[in-house]
Design a protein around this motif. Sequence first.
Motif, PDB file in Angstrom:
ATOM      1  N   SER A 168       3.742  -7.305  11.386  1.00  0.00           N
ATOM      2  CA  SER A 168       4.597  -6.453  10.573  1.00  0.00           C
ATOM      3  C   SER A 168       5.180  -5.369  11.473  1.00  0.00           C
ATOM      4  CB  SER A 168       3.796  -5.828   9.430  1.00  0.00           C
ATOM      5  OG  SER A 168       4.622  -4.988   8.648  1.00  0.00           O
ATOM      6  N   THR A 169       6.299  -4.811  11.061  1.00  0.00           N
ATOM      7  CA  THR A 169       6.925  -3.747  11.849  1.00  0.00           C
ATOM      8  C   THR A 169       6.893  -2.437  11.071  1.00  0.00           C
ATOM      9  OG1 THR A 169       9.115  -4.093  10.903  1.00  0.00           O
ATOM     10  CG2 THR A 169       8.548  -5.398  12.870  1.00  0.00           C
ATOM     11  N   LYS A 170       6.917  -1.348  11.808  1.00  0.00           N
ATOM     12  CA  LYS A 170       6.957  -0.034  11.175  1.00  0.00           C
ATOM     13  C   LYS A 170       8.245   0.101  10.344  1.00  0.00           C
ATOM     14  CE  LYS A 170       5.684   4.701  12.161  1.00  0.00           C
ATOM     15  NZ  LYS A 170       5.366   5.726  13.161  1.00  0.00           N
ATOM     16  N   GLU A 171       9.322  -0.506  10.837  1.00  0.00           N
ATOM     17  CA  GLU A 171      10.615  -0.422  10.149  1.00  0.00           C
ATOM     18  C   GLU A 171      10.559  -1.065   8.756  1.00  0.00           C
ATOM     19  OE1 GLU A 171      10.183  -1.460  13.393  1.00  0.00           O
ATOM     20  OE2 GLU A 171      10.661   0.609  13.949  1.00  0.00           O
ATOM     21  N   SER A 172       9.630  -1.996   8.565  1.00  0.00           N
ATOM     22  CA  SER A 172       9.513  -2.641   7.248  1.00  0.00           C
ATOM     23  C   SER A 172       8.965  -1.670   6.201  1.00  0.00           C
ATOM     24  CB  SER A 172       8.556  -3.838   7.329  1.00  0.00           C
ATOM     25  OG  SER A 172       7.208  -3.395   7.404  1.00  0.00           O
ATOM     26  N   GLY A 173       8.433  -0.543   6.684  1.00  0.00           N
ATOM     27  CA  GLY A 173       7.836   0.420   5.750  1.00  0.00           C
ATOM     28  C   GLY A 173       6.394   0.096   5.402  1.00  0.00           C
ATOM     29  N   SER A 174       5.807  -0.869   6.101  1.00  0.00           N
ATOM     30  CA  SER A 174       4.404  -1.210   5.791  1.00  0.00           C
ATOM     31  C   SER A 174       3.475  -0.102   6.275  1.00  0.00           C
ATOM     32  CB  SER A 174       4.027  -2.552   6.424  1.00  0.00           C
ATOM     33  OG  SER A 174       4.073  -2.468   7.830  1.00  0.00           O
ATOM     34  N   GLN A 175       2.369   0.070   5.565  1.00  0.00           N
ATOM     35  CA  GLN A 175       1.483   1.205   5.784  1.00  0.00           C
ATOM     36  C   GLN A 175       0.048   0.735   6.014  1.00  0.00           C
ATOM     37  OE1 GLN A 175       2.166   4.661   5.937  1.00  0.00           O
ATOM     38  NE2 GLN A 175       0.076   4.501   6.719  1.00  0.00           N
ATOM     39  N   PRO A 176      -0.474   0.883   7.242  1.00  0.00           N
ATOM     40  CA  PRO A 176      -1.898   0.593   7.478  1.00  0.00           C
ATOM     41  C   PRO A 176      -2.764   1.735   6.928  1.00  0.00           C
ATOM     42  CG  PRO A 176      -0.653   0.816   9.559  1.00  0.00           C
ATOM     43  CD  PRO A 176       0.214   1.311   8.455  1.00  0.00           C
ATOM     44  N   ILE A 177      -3.899   1.347   6.350  1.00  0.00           N
ATOM     45  CA  ILE A 177      -4.813   2.337   5.758  1.00  0.00           C
ATOM     46  C   ILE A 177      -6.234   1.968   6.172  1.00  0.00           C
ATOM     47  CG2 ILE A 177      -5.663   3.368   3.596  1.00  0.00           C
ATOM     48  CD1 ILE A 177      -2.983   2.373   2.316  1.00  0.00           C
ATOM     49  N   LEU A 178      -6.894   2.859   6.894  1.00  0.00           N
ATOM     50  CA  LEU A 178      -8.279   2.657   7.357  1.00  0.00           C
ATOM     51  C   LEU A 178      -9.170   3.712   6.725  1.00  0.00           C
ATOM     52  CD1 LEU A 178      -7.682   2.082  11.184  1.00  0.00           C
ATOM     53  CD2 LEU A 178      -8.549   0.404   9.530  1.00  0.00           C
ATOM     54  N   ILE A 179     -10.151   3.285   5.944  1.00  0.00           N
ATOM     55  CA  ILE A 179     -11.047   4.222   5.255  1.00  0.00           C
ATOM     56  C   ILE A 179     -12.481   3.739   5.438  1.00  0.00           C
ATOM     57  CG2 ILE A 179     -11.472   5.450   3.101  1.00  0.00           C
ATOM     58  CD1 ILE A 179      -8.918   4.363   1.966  1.00  0.00           C
ATOM     59  N   ALA A 180     -13.410   4.671   5.564  1.00  0.00           N
ATOM     60  CA  ALA A 180     -14.824   4.295   5.602  1.00  0.00           C
ATOM     61  C   ALA A 180     -15.174   3.546   4.321  1.00  0.00           C
ATOM     62  CB  ALA A 180     -15.712   5.538   5.744  1.00  0.00           C
ATOM     63  N   GLY A 181     -15.744   2.357   4.481  1.00  0.00           N
ATOM     64  CA  GLY A 181     -16.108   1.536   3.330  1.00  0.00           C
ATOM     65  C   GLY A 181     -16.282   0.098   3.785  1.00  0.00           C
ATOM     66  N   SER A 182     -16.618  -0.771   2.866  1.00  0.00           N
ATOM     67  CA  SER A 182     -16.762  -2.184   3.240  1.00  0.00           C
ATOM     68  C   SER A 182     -15.513  -2.949   2.835  1.00  0.00           C
ATOM     69  CB  SER A 182     -17.991  -2.783   2.567  1.00  0.00           C
ATOM     70  OG  SER A 182     -17.644  -3.296   1.308  1.00  0.00           O
ATOM     71  N   GLY A 183     -15.479  -4.228   3.190  1.00  0.00           N
ATOM     72  CA  GLY A 183     -14.353  -5.074   2.797  1.00  0.00           C
ATOM     73  C   GLY A 183     -14.151  -5.106   1.296  1.00  0.00           C
ATOM     74  N   THR A 184     -15.263  -5.142   0.572  1.00  0.00           N
ATOM     75  CA  THR A 184     -15.222  -5.152  -0.898  1.00  0.00           C
ATOM     76  C   THR A 184     -14.382  -4.002  -1.442  1.00  0.00           C
ATOM     77  OG1 THR A 184     -17.370  -6.240  -1.013  1.00  0.00           O
ATOM     78  CG2 THR A 184     -16.699  -4.977  -2.961  1.00  0.00           C
ATOM     79  N   MET A 185     -14.444  -2.867  -0.763  1.00  0.00           N
ATOM     80  CA  MET A 185     -13.706  -1.705  -1.241  1.00  0.00           C
ATOM     81  C   MET A 185     -12.207  -1.973  -1.296  1.00  0.00           C
ATOM     82  SD  MET A 185     -14.291   2.248  -0.122  1.00  0.00           S
ATOM     83  CE  MET A 185     -12.873   2.371   0.963  1.00  0.00           C
ATOM     84  N   GLY A 186     -11.734  -2.940  -0.521  1.00  0.00           N
ATOM     85  CA  GLY A 186     -10.318  -3.299  -0.572  1.00  0.00           C
ATOM     86  C   GLY A 186      -9.917  -3.829  -1.937  1.00  0.00           C
ATOM     87  N   TRP A 187     -10.830  -4.531  -2.610  1.00  0.00           N
ATOM     88  CA  TRP A 187     -10.544  -4.985  -3.973  1.00  0.00           C
ATOM     89  C   TRP A 187     -10.330  -3.779  -4.887  1.00  0.00           C
ATOM     90  CZ3 TRP A 187     -15.410  -8.639  -4.404  1.00  0.00           C
ATOM     91  CH2 TRP A 187     -15.231  -9.744  -3.560  1.00  0.00           C
ATOM     92  N   ASP A 188     -11.219  -2.782  -4.727  1.00  0.00           N
ATOM     93  CA  ASP A 188     -11.056  -1.564  -5.526  1.00  0.00           C
ATOM     94  C   ASP A 188      -9.740  -0.866  -5.199  1.00  0.00           C
ATOM     95  OD1 ASP A 188     -14.098  -2.029  -5.443  1.00  0.00           O
ATOM     96  OD2 ASP A 188     -13.943  -0.412  -6.929  1.00  0.00           O
ATOM     97  N   ALA A 189      -9.302  -0.968  -3.943  1.00  0.00           N
ATOM     98  CA  ALA A 189      -8.021  -0.347  -3.591  1.00  0.00           C
ATOM     99  C   ALA A 189      -6.887  -0.963  -4.402  1.00  0.00           C
ATOM    100  CB  ALA A 189      -7.756  -0.483  -2.093  1.00  0.00           C
TER     101      ALA A 189
END
Lengths: 382, 382
Positions: B57-78
């Motif tokens: 992905s490119t920054k120009e696409s407007g995509s946003q990486p998000i890194l937070i303390a937590g497990s993979g499961t927490m991504g479902w909650d996201a």
Amino acid sequence: MSEFHQAAHKLLVIPGPIEFSDPVLLANATPGTAHTSPAFIPIFGATLSMLREILLSTKESGSQPILIAGSGTMGWDAVGVNLVERGDEVVVLNTGYFGDSFADCLEAYGAKVTQVKAEVGGVPTDQAIIDALASHPKIITITHVDTSTGVLSPAGHISQLVKKHSPDTLIVLDAVCSVASEEIKFDEWGLDMVISATQKGLGVPPGLSVVLASKRAVETVEKRKTPVQGYYISWNKWIPIMKNYEAGKPSYFATPPVQLVYALHTSLKAITSAPISDRVEDHKAASKYVKDSLAELGLDFVPKSRDIAANGMTAVRFPKGLQASDVLPKLAERDIVVAAGLHKAIVTEYFRIGHMGVTAVNRERGDLEKVINGIKEVLGKA
Amino acid sequence: MSEFHQAAHKLLVIPGPIEFSDPVLLANATPGTAHTSPAFIPIFGATLSMLREILLSTKESGSQPILIAGSGTMGWDAVGVNLVERGDEVVVLNTGYFGDSFADCLEAYGAKVTQVKAEVGGVPTDQAIIDALASHPKIITITHVDTSTGVLSPAGHISQLVKKHSPDTLIVLDAVCSVASEEIKFDEWGLDMVISATQKGLGVPPGLSVVLASKRAVETVEKRKTPVQGYYISWNKWIPIMKNYEAGKPSYFATPPVQLVYALHTSLKAITSAPISDRVEDHKAASKYVKDSLAELGLDFVPKSRDIAANGMTAVRFPKGLQASDVLPKLAERDIVVAAGLHKAIVTEYFRIGHMGVTAVNRERGDLEKVINGIKEVLGKA
């Protein structure tokens, strides 16, 4: 190994993260290990048990330690997700920035929050707390040490007020900046939830949310009329897992942060090698040294009096005419990292020094003398 | 140092956590460092940028990486917290255990979930997916690799179906067991959210929730009619923080897991030193070696065909008459840790081998040969 770690970095004396011991850092470099392996299960189990032990709670009380990958902040969500049902009344005792944020968090879960705000550097009066308890709220929260002001709330005394005036109210202690540095008597005080994180008094890198819940708190979840307000932080999911690990059985809901658990195990083994009261006394002695030394330089503190000042950190005002940009970069040049102000009302007027963990307990490191001498040099008072 | 780490542990070849390289483990032992320090900010910023890069992905696409303390499961909650409003329709494509759990999670946030279930070892048919899209759900979720079955869903092909039949539907890829081991083309496929964790293809200890959100996903949060359903996992809180870190500015909402970010930075530097397509090819080659070797022993696989079998892991059936207790302990005696079955319908019939990260890419380690030879010995086919 020791030289590797000590050589390359500046002394970290902010109110968390703190300095970590080499054994803790090495434990955090444990090779790939399965979360369900026979090697790891007893480590996780013992970590849960030691956590209960240092908070002066017993397994017989029914209290439940809960360790989940996340930050300290996630502990607030654990209250909102598990204990709050929409419309529940919650009283937040506010001694700074973190009270405001805790209230924001609980409101996101539908709590009707009443804040009892202290003036900057103070704690709420007994009468204000008693008045707030008149409506018998479901929950009262106390920020044990608000790192934005360095104020230590008298959590034992406040708990007594709650037991007298609204005994059914659940007592939640935000102890992010107090576990393993300030006195906490979970069972004796009748606390229902302690929220913490690893990177402060526990002396372990950040990334683990640390919670101890009372039997009454656990039963509160079981008796909910509405579903738990989440999934990853749901105690319904995690409590069976924690019980299994403490009983020596493998269990899976989400992958625990194995390396951080090894690191916390290492730190708790060191902490529990002496009575926790000794460790609290070490932090009091460290705090006295720092505060006496700064007072000798003519500096004033954010907390209004010594008896409500934290032992794990110091919030100290700049001399008149100076600000962060005059002091902090010069300390950094001397390899000393302190923290700028955080509380909006006074943000430019003070800075913050952390003295938790090895910095406070292993005085032979000389961390505190280095900080004080650095401040003396920077202020031209060496 | 290298000897220290390699000596003491069994070879970990489960579908995560995996084996970690020594540089990654050493980075996880970085001394106490402030989350707002000039040393750490560019590390965090570069980590976010590299994460976007390996997902094509490119920054120009407007995509946003998000890194937070937590497990993979927490991504479902996201997903539940940020993208779901109560009553929203969600289609969950189910290829195993993790589809069921993902659906449970989204229902906790009020989603009206329709599951399209494949038979064990299969993937949903195109027609079943097209039928489920007829109601134009707000979200469709794909488990890229369900580690309970080892099935690899054809995510690029499914995305094309969505774009054709319900272009407004947000595409969420659960890529916990596929980032950095399977092909993912975020921009080209038009994905809206990739959910992952660090302890699999990324080769970093567990404890970091990894997310990439599209511009459209970010705008979906901005346009909500009801408030975000949480606090700690709220993108409203985190996106400004992530933008600041990537722009080189300090920022605070909750303390990030500093050491894990250093470790991820170290791993991503290694991963991005070659085209990500090379790394995917390495995983395909490793997978082919493992699967060909097991097939030569006469073993069958859980996925119904090779073209829907993951490249980062293998779910393989025991020979008739054998079960986990006949095989796994004997492998453990040989210092080889594989995983038992997880999918309830076939739990006793198979086991799982992970071959991600250094095990797949650094073939000179000999991990795969060790595993295959161990299995041959245990099955009496050496």
